[in-house]
Design a protein around this motif. Structure first.
Motif, PDB file in Angstrom:
ATOM      1  N   VAL A  42      16.589 -25.326 -23.460  1.00  0.00           N
ATOM      2  CA  VAL A  42      16.949 -25.572 -24.861  1.00  0.00           C
ATOM      3  C   VAL A  42      17.644 -26.924 -24.921  1.00  0.00           C
ATOM      4  CG1 VAL A  42      18.278 -24.762 -26.852  1.00  0.00           C
ATOM      5  CG2 VAL A  42      17.258 -23.101 -25.273  1.00  0.00           C
ATOM      6  N   VAL A  43      17.174 -27.800 -25.812  1.00  0.00           N
ATOM      7  CA  VAL A  43      17.743 -29.152 -25.849  1.00  0.00           C
ATOM      8  C   VAL A  43      18.270 -29.502 -27.236  1.00  0.00           C
ATOM      9  CG1 VAL A  43      16.347 -29.966 -23.920  1.00  0.00           C
ATOM     10  CG2 VAL A  43      15.479 -30.285 -26.215  1.00  0.00           C
ATOM     11  N   ASP A  44      19.435 -30.107 -27.245  1.00  0.00           N
ATOM     12  CA  ASP A  44      20.076 -30.589 -28.468  1.00  0.00           C
ATOM     13  C   ASP A  44      21.077 -31.644 -28.019  1.00  0.00           C
ATOM     14  OD1 ASP A  44      21.096 -30.987 -30.981  1.00  0.00           O
ATOM     15  OD2 ASP A  44      21.692 -28.908 -31.329  1.00  0.00           O
ATOM     16  N   PRO A  45      21.022 -32.852 -28.555  1.00  0.00           N
ATOM     17  CA  PRO A  45      21.917 -33.888 -28.021  1.00  0.00           C
ATOM     18  C   PRO A  45      23.396 -33.538 -28.113  1.00  0.00           C
ATOM     19  CG  PRO A  45      20.264 -34.869 -29.458  1.00  0.00           C
ATOM     20  CD  PRO A  45      20.113 -33.379 -29.580  1.00  0.00           C
ATOM     21  N   MET A  46      23.801 -32.806 -29.160  1.00  0.00           N
ATOM     22  CA  MET A  46      25.226 -32.594 -29.396  1.00  0.00           C
ATOM     23  C   MET A  46      25.574 -31.109 -29.337  1.00  0.00           C
ATOM     24  SD  MET A  46      25.737 -35.779 -29.875  1.00  0.00           S
ATOM     25  CE  MET A  46      27.353 -36.125 -30.533  1.00  0.00           C
ATOM     26  N   LEU A  47      26.521 -30.744 -28.466  1.00  0.00           N
ATOM     27  CA  LEU A  47      27.059 -29.375 -28.464  1.00  0.00           C
ATOM     28  C   LEU A  47      28.434 -29.466 -29.109  1.00  0.00           C
ATOM     29  CD1 LEU A  47      27.017 -26.395 -27.631  1.00  0.00           C
ATOM     30  CD2 LEU A  47      27.818 -27.074 -25.356  1.00  0.00           C
ATOM     31  N   ALA A  48      28.473 -29.198 -30.412  1.00  0.00           N
ATOM     32  CA  ALA A  48      29.707 -29.411 -31.184  1.00  0.00           C
ATOM     33  C   ALA A  48      30.480 -28.093 -31.305  1.00  0.00           C
ATOM     34  CB  ALA A  48      29.356 -30.027 -32.530  1.00  0.00           C
ATOM     35  N   THR A  49      30.254 -27.327 -32.366  1.00  0.00           N
ATOM     36  CA  THR A  49      30.915 -26.012 -32.473  1.00  0.00           C
ATOM     37  C   THR A  49      30.255 -24.993 -31.554  1.00  0.00           C
ATOM     38  OG1 THR A  49      29.430 -25.268 -34.223  1.00  0.00           O
ATOM     39  CG2 THR A  49      31.449 -26.406 -34.907  1.00  0.00           C
ATOM     40  N   GLY A  50      29.021 -25.250 -31.194  1.00  0.00           N
ATOM     41  CA  GLY A  50      28.240 -24.299 -30.402  1.00  0.00           C
ATOM     42  C   GLY A  50      27.433 -23.335 -31.267  1.00  0.00           C
ATOM     43  N   GLY A  51      27.662 -23.375 -32.583  1.00  0.00           N
ATOM     44  CA  GLY A  51      27.003 -22.417 -33.474  1.00  0.00           C
ATOM     45  C   GLY A  51      25.487 -22.469 -33.405  1.00  0.00           C
ATOM     46  N   SER A  52      24.908 -23.662 -33.482  1.00  0.00           N
ATOM     47  CA  SER A  52      23.437 -23.761 -33.464  1.00  0.00           C
ATOM     48  C   SER A  52      22.893 -23.334 -32.111  1.00  0.00           C
ATOM     49  CB  SER A  52      22.964 -25.180 -33.719  1.00  0.00           C
ATOM     50  OG  SER A  52      23.679 -25.775 -34.730  1.00  0.00           O
ATOM     51  N   ALA A  53      23.550 -23.758 -31.047  1.00  0.00           N
ATOM     52  CA  ALA A  53      23.072 -23.404 -29.701  1.00  0.00           C
ATOM     53  C   ALA A  53      23.101 -21.889 -29.520  1.00  0.00           C
ATOM     54  CB  ALA A  53      23.940 -24.086 -28.646  1.00  0.00           C
ATOM     55  N   ILE A  54      24.182 -21.272 -29.953  1.00  0.00           N
ATOM     56  CA  ILE A  54      24.301 -19.811 -29.794  1.00  0.00           C
ATOM     57  C   ILE A  54      23.203 -19.101 -30.587  1.00  0.00           C
ATOM     58  CG2 ILE A  54      25.756 -17.806 -30.391  1.00  0.00           C
ATOM     59  CD1 ILE A  54      28.206 -19.696 -29.740  1.00  0.00           C
ATOM     60  N   MET A  55      22.993 -19.548 -31.826  1.00  0.00           N
ATOM     61  CA  MET A  55      21.963 -18.896 -32.649  1.00  0.00           C
ATOM     62  C   MET A  55      20.561 -19.144 -32.103  1.00  0.00           C
ATOM     63  SD  MET A  55      22.956 -18.868 -36.630  1.00  0.00           S
ATOM     64  CE  MET A  55      21.532 -17.878 -37.002  1.00  0.00           C
ATOM     65  N   ALA A  56      20.320 -20.349 -31.598  1.00  0.00           N
ATOM     66  CA  ALA A  56      18.998 -20.655 -31.035  1.00  0.00           C
ATOM     67  C   ALA A  56      18.739 -19.779 -29.808  1.00  0.00           C
ATOM     68  CB  ALA A  56      18.917 -22.133 -30.655  1.00  0.00           C
ATOM     69  N   ILE A  57      19.749 -19.614 -28.982  1.00  0.00           N
ATOM     70  CA  ILE A  57      19.570 -18.790 -27.774  1.00  0.00           C
ATOM     71  C   ILE A  57      19.457 -17.311 -28.161  1.00  0.00           C
ATOM     72  CG2 ILE A  57      20.660 -18.106 -25.601  1.00  0.00           C
ATOM     73  CD1 ILE A  57      21.723 -21.075 -25.472  1.00  0.00           C
ATOM     74  N   ASP A  58      20.202 -16.894 -29.203  1.00  0.00           N
ATOM     75  CA  ASP A  58      20.000 -15.528 -29.739  1.00  0.00           C
ATOM     76  C   ASP A  58      18.531 -15.332 -30.114  1.00  0.00           C
ATOM     77  OD1 ASP A  58      22.687 -14.826 -29.603  1.00  0.00           O
ATOM     78  OD2 ASP A  58      23.104 -15.294 -31.706  1.00  0.00           O
ATOM     79  N   ALA A  59      17.986 -16.316 -30.831  1.00  0.00           N
ATOM     80  CA  ALA A  59      16.596 -16.215 -31.306  1.00  0.00           C
ATOM     81  C   ALA A  59      15.631 -16.133 -30.131  1.00  0.00           C
ATOM     82  CB  ALA A  59      16.263 -17.417 -32.189  1.00  0.00           C
ATOM     83  N   LEU A  60      15.907 -16.895 -29.080  1.00  0.00           N
ATOM     84  CA  LEU A  60      15.041 -16.883 -27.891  1.00  0.00           C
ATOM     85  C   LEU A  60      15.126 -15.539 -27.174  1.00  0.00           C
ATOM     86  CD1 LEU A  60      15.771 -20.480 -26.724  1.00  0.00           C
ATOM     87  CD2 LEU A  60      13.463 -19.518 -26.889  1.00  0.00           C
ATOM     88  N   LYS A  61      16.337 -15.040 -26.999  1.00  0.00           N
ATOM     89  CA  LYS A  61      16.497 -13.764 -26.283  1.00  0.00           C
ATOM     90  C   LYS A  61      15.853 -12.623 -27.073  1.00  0.00           C
ATOM     91  CE  LYS A  61      20.567 -14.801 -23.465  1.00  0.00           C
ATOM     92  NZ  LYS A  61      22.021 -14.540 -23.240  1.00  0.00           N
ATOM     93  N   LYS A  62      15.979 -12.693 -28.410  1.00  0.00           N
ATOM     94  CA  LYS A  62      15.356 -11.672 -29.258  1.00  0.00           C
ATOM     95  C   LYS A  62      13.848 -11.615 -29.030  1.00  0.00           C
ATOM     96  CE  LYS A  62      15.510 -12.100 -33.837  1.00  0.00           C
ATOM     97  NZ  LYS A  62      16.225 -12.533 -35.043  1.00  0.00           N
TER      98      LYS A  62
END
Ligand code: URA
Length: 209
Positions: free
Chosen positions: A129-149
């Motif tokens: 999973v790639v995203d230049p900025m890990l800021a609050t982590g919210g998008s990364a967490i939701m994206a990984i939730d979506a992948l695991k689902k």
């Protein structure tokens, strides 16, 4: 807990400094983000399993190695993640590419998922999973939730710049996911920017500001 690795290779650090500079224009920013992604992919793929293989050289049979195990899927979080895809594909050209669209509510900074399109065998793949900025982590967490689902179980997260708040949130939500970053910065600003960071990565990549 998954691995947390700051990639301190001199080339990565030098290139990151170039794109932090506010005077780095869209063309250079885009190119250098891809170059950093290529260098990071080299390290992120370090633990890919190898198998023995015999290959006939022009001279004799060589007892050699080839990559075995899971094939790779690169999954950028839209839109800024797209800026890292080509750089990774330069090293892993056979990888498939999925997309996850997230947008941040301008007021609450809460991420929302609006688009998910993944390779059908995502559950069989090693996912970057790639995203230049890990800021609050919210998008990364939701994206990984979506992948695991959707069955993905082997996931690594790759970013350029991270904030301590985002790293902590992502590690707590997904302790099985390894995190690779080129820099761990100081903190988040009140309006959700990484300090010192590099500004809005999407705007800088696509020239939208
Ligand atoms: N997203 C960005 O593009 N930049 C930041 O600093 C934080 C989130």
């Amino acid at each position: 807990m998954g691995k947390f690795q700051v990639m301190d290779h001199p080339l990565i650090q030098h290139k990151l400094t170039m794109i932090r500079n506010k005077d780095c224009g869209t063309k250079d920013f885009r190119q250098i983000v891809n170059e950093i992604a290529t260098l990071m992919a080299f390290e992120v793929s370090r633990d890919m399993p190898l198998e023995d293989v015999d290959v006939q050289t022009p001279v004799a049979i060589a007892h050699a190695k080839q990559i075995s195990g899971k094939k790779v899927a690169v999954v950028p979080i839209l839109r800024a993640g797209i800026g890292m895809v080509d750089g990774i594909l330069d090293l892993i050209p056979a990888a498939k590419v999925g997309h996850i669209g997230m947008y941040r509510d301008e007021e609450t900074f809460e991420p929302h998922e609006y688009f998910v399109k993944l390779p059908s065998d995502i559950d069989q793949r090693q996912v970057f999973v790639v995203d230049p900025m890990l800021a609050t982590g919210g998008s990364a967490i939701m994206a990984i939730d979506a992948l695991k689902k959707r069955g993905a179980s082997s996931i690594k997260f790759v970013c350029l710049v991270s904030a301590p708040e985002g790293v902590k949130a992502l590690q707590e939500a997904h302790p099985d996911v390894d995190i690779y970053t080129a820099a761990l910065d100081d903190k988040l600003s009140d309006d959700g920017y990484i300090i010192p960071g590099l500004g809005d990565a999407g705007d800088r990549l696509f020239g939208t500001k």
